[in-house]
Design an enzyme around this catalytic site. Structure first.
Site, PDB file in Angstrom:
ATOM      1  N   SER A  75      10.014 -27.987  -3.733  1.00 54.39           N
ATOM      2  CA  SER A  75      11.442 -27.709  -3.823  1.00 54.39           C
ATOM      3  C   SER A  75      12.034 -28.255  -5.104  1.00 54.39           C
ATOM      4  CB  SER A  75      12.153 -28.351  -2.633  1.00 54.39           C
ATOM      5  OG  SER A  75      12.008 -29.766  -2.720  1.00 54.39           O
ATOM      6  N   LYS A  76      13.112 -27.639  -5.499  1.00 61.32           N
ATOM      7  CA  LYS A  76      13.843 -28.020  -6.693  1.00 61.32           C
ATOM      8  C   LYS A  76      14.273 -29.483  -6.616  1.00 61.32           C
ATOM      9  CE  LYS A  76      18.204 -26.354  -8.191  1.00 61.32           C
ATOM     10  NZ  LYS A  76      19.134 -25.249  -7.996  1.00 61.32           N
ATOM     11  N   ARG A  77      14.576 -29.894  -5.399  1.00 66.89           N
ATOM     12  CA  ARG A  77      15.071 -31.254  -5.174  1.00 66.89           C
ATOM     13  C   ARG A  77      14.027 -32.300  -5.591  1.00 66.89           C
ATOM     14  NH1 ARG A  77      18.360 -33.788  -5.872  1.00 66.89           N
ATOM     15  NH2 ARG A  77      19.299 -35.490  -4.694  1.00 66.89           N
ATOM     16  N   LYS A  78      12.757 -32.020  -5.280  1.00 63.39           N
ATOM     17  CA  LYS A  78      11.726 -33.024  -5.501  1.00 63.39           C
ATOM     18  C   LYS A  78      10.787 -32.734  -6.668  1.00 63.39           C
ATOM     19  CE  LYS A  78      11.687 -34.278  -0.602  1.00 63.39           C
ATOM     20  NZ  LYS A  78      11.012 -34.073   0.676  1.00 63.39           N
ATOM     21  N   SER A  79      10.815 -31.514  -7.165  1.00 64.62           N
ATOM     22  CA  SER A  79       9.908 -31.162  -8.255  1.00 64.62           C
ATOM     23  C   SER A  79      10.631 -30.251  -9.232  1.00 64.62           C
ATOM     24  CB  SER A  79       8.684 -30.414  -7.722  1.00 64.62           C
ATOM     25  OG  SER A  79       8.026 -31.156  -6.723  1.00 64.62           O
TER      26      SER A  79
END
Length: 496
Positions: free
Chosen positions: A258-262
RNA sequence: GCCGCAUUCGUCUAGAGGCCCAGGACACCGCCCUCUCAAGGCGGAGAUCAUCGGUUCGAAUCCGAUAUGCGGUACCA
């Protein structure tokens, strides 16, 4: 060309995602391998979140990766090409409406007038009774009169598909046999909203059927949706395609990437100097392997297209590993031919100039002359600025800390730099070459009892401002005699 | 909750009953090369193949259960 037709159907609600690119690549490679056709279709029905900017990012991104499609919107003009258009879901609404009408006419689907409140109440009741949420079928057997009544009271009604009781089975191309009981599908599902727009599950099936898609290769997150799709293909009287579900790409904590984590946008990787060959190669190896106990893993798109197969697709999810990407990227940068590399380096130099990290952009000839000493030192294209930027700016770091080699003190450094300046000055401007510079400087170190490495390090830092650089003598030559002498003077002065 | 999918070195993976007390690659460590940094070469460490039970003369490979993780369960895509 075989009858195999595969597709990627991205939805332009965000920039090209790593996962989308990987799925596109696998479809592309499968088409290459089998002599099939690769189609791109834009799933733009989510009007609220779709933008043309995202559309361009996706089309442009895939195109830049070399993942070219045989049919679909053109990357540059965005005009459709191919015999099965339009290739934008939004423009296929008549087809979706016609398919829905057909299902309705054959009583394979029905209008449902339940309100959101009613549905919500059902759900809560089921939850309280510890039952799986499912549509209760309130509108499944309405009489014509009842329907007319609801319509008269202003309700438009969504369209639900009648889910038959049976066990759906398919032989997944990557996972083998899978079976799912339709009892777990949550009852008759909506295929068209009350505003007349089709839901994803319905639109994909209609479009895939119309486009004669033969193999659906997509993410694992669609496994549970597959029974719905199979039911729909059958109800529509269309051939059911083969399905193959790819493992997910994971964050380091093994959740879906996900954009949030990667970092998930392909454009960000491109902006950081990853080359298409590296990205393609890495993505192909995320979930697929050429097989065999050992063997080269640095594979070109062409080679991948020759070797790819679904049998060697991994079933478990794969954690995205940026270090491995960087390694592969470096492998590919080293393999690029000089003119190609120069062309790719230029945008990064332009950015560095705009940022003020360098003062001027080197000419292609200047860059070409440099490649023998920099090409194998670039893990990414943007690294050129850190590596060789000292050549194109006059503002280099001159702090005493780094200027003085580890085993030396400031006085020795001044002394050494002064002596080196003399030797370098002795080398005339015409013969200012690496072979001419090295011997006198080595001799100097020997005479004075210095380790050559220490002397060289002092010169290196004085002249480049950095401790890690391309080979020293080549760097001096690239810099030119005058600038070398001036920088040595400045460093000596800084040590005073 | 229910349904589904998965589980081999830190990571990506090879492996389709004996070739595996598990091979390769990235990362890591050491050595060589060497003016630094890379690149390259050589070597090392690193996996009781999630666990338990079964089938078999023999299991990472087949079967079952359990655990854990993930995905799905919408008038989202």
């Amino acid at each position: 060309m075989s009858d195999i037709r595969v597709r990627i159907a991205p939805s332009p609600t965000g920039p090209l995602h790593i996962g989308t690119a990987r799925t596109a690549l696998f479809n592309y490679l499968y088409a290459k391998r089998t002599g099939g056709t690769f189609i791109l279709r834009l799933e733009d029905t989510d009007v609220a979140r779709s933008t043309t900017a995202f559309e361009q990012d996706i089309l442009g991104g895939l195109d830049r990766l070399g993942i070219v499609w045989d049919e679909g919107p053109d990357a540059a003009t965005e005009e459709d090409h191919g015999p099965y258009g339009p290739y934008r879901q939004l423009r296929r609404s008549e087809r979706h409406a016609a398919a829905a009408a057909d299902l309705l006419a054959r009583d394979l689907a029905y209008r449902c007038y339940c309100t959101p409140d009613e549905l919500e109440a059902d759900r809560r009741a089921q939850e309280a009774a510890h039952e799986a949420p499912r549509y209760v079928g309130r509108c499944a057997n309405l009489t014509a009169a009842e329907r007319a009544g609801r319509e008269a009271s202003g309700r438009t009604g969504a369209i639900r598909f009648r889910v038959p009781a049976e066990v759906i089975r398919w032989d997944d191309l990557v996972r083998g046999p899978i079976e799912i009981d339709t009892a777990n599908l949550g009852g008759d599902f909506v295929i068209v909203r009350s505003d007349g727009t089709p839901l994803y599950h319905f639109a994909v099936v209609v479009d895939d059927a119309d486009m004669a898609i033969s193999h659906i290769i997509r993410g694992e997150d669609h496994i549970s949706n597959t029974p719905k799709h199979i039911l729909l293909f059958r109800a529509l009287g269309r051939a059911v395609p083969e399905f193959g579900h790819l493992p997910l790409i994971l964050n380091p904590d093994r959740t879906k990437m996900s954009k949030r984590k990667s970092q998930t946008a392909i454009s960000d990787y491109v902006a950081q100097g990853f080359v298409k060959e590296g990205i393609d190669n890495y993505l192909a190896l995320l979930g697929w392997s050429p097989g065999g106990a050992s063997g080269d893993e640095v594979l070109s798109l062409e080679e991948l297209g020759r070797r790819f197969d679904l049998a060697h697709v991994q079933r478990g999810g794969a954690v995205f590993d940026r270090e491995r990407l960087e390694w592969l990227n470096g492998q590919w940068i080293r393999r690029l031919d000089p003119d190609d590399l120069i062309g790719r380096l230029t945008p990064f130099l332009e950015i560095a100039k705009e940022d003020g990290r360098i003062d001027r952009i080197p000419s292609p000839d200047e860059l070409r002359a440099l490649l023998p000493i920099v090409q194998e030192r670039l893990p990414r294209l943007d690294a050129i600025v850190d590596l060789a930027g000292f050549l194109w700016t006059e503002r280099i770091a001159l702090d005493r800390e780094t200027l003085v080699p580890k085993r030396w003190d400031p006085a020795t450094t001044r002394d050494g730099l002064g002596a080196a300046r003399g030797e370098i000055a002795n080398v005339g401007a015409v013969s200012f070459e690496a072979d001419e510079l090295e011997p006198p400087l080595r001799a100097l170190a020997e005479r004075r009892g210095w380790k050559a490495g220490d002397l060289f390090m002092a010169i290196r830092v004085a002249v480049t401002g950095r401790t890690a650089t391309p080979p020293l003598f080549d760097s001096l030559v690239a810099l030119g005699r005058d600038r070398v002498l001036a920088r040595l003077d400045a460093a000596i002065a800084a040590l005073a």
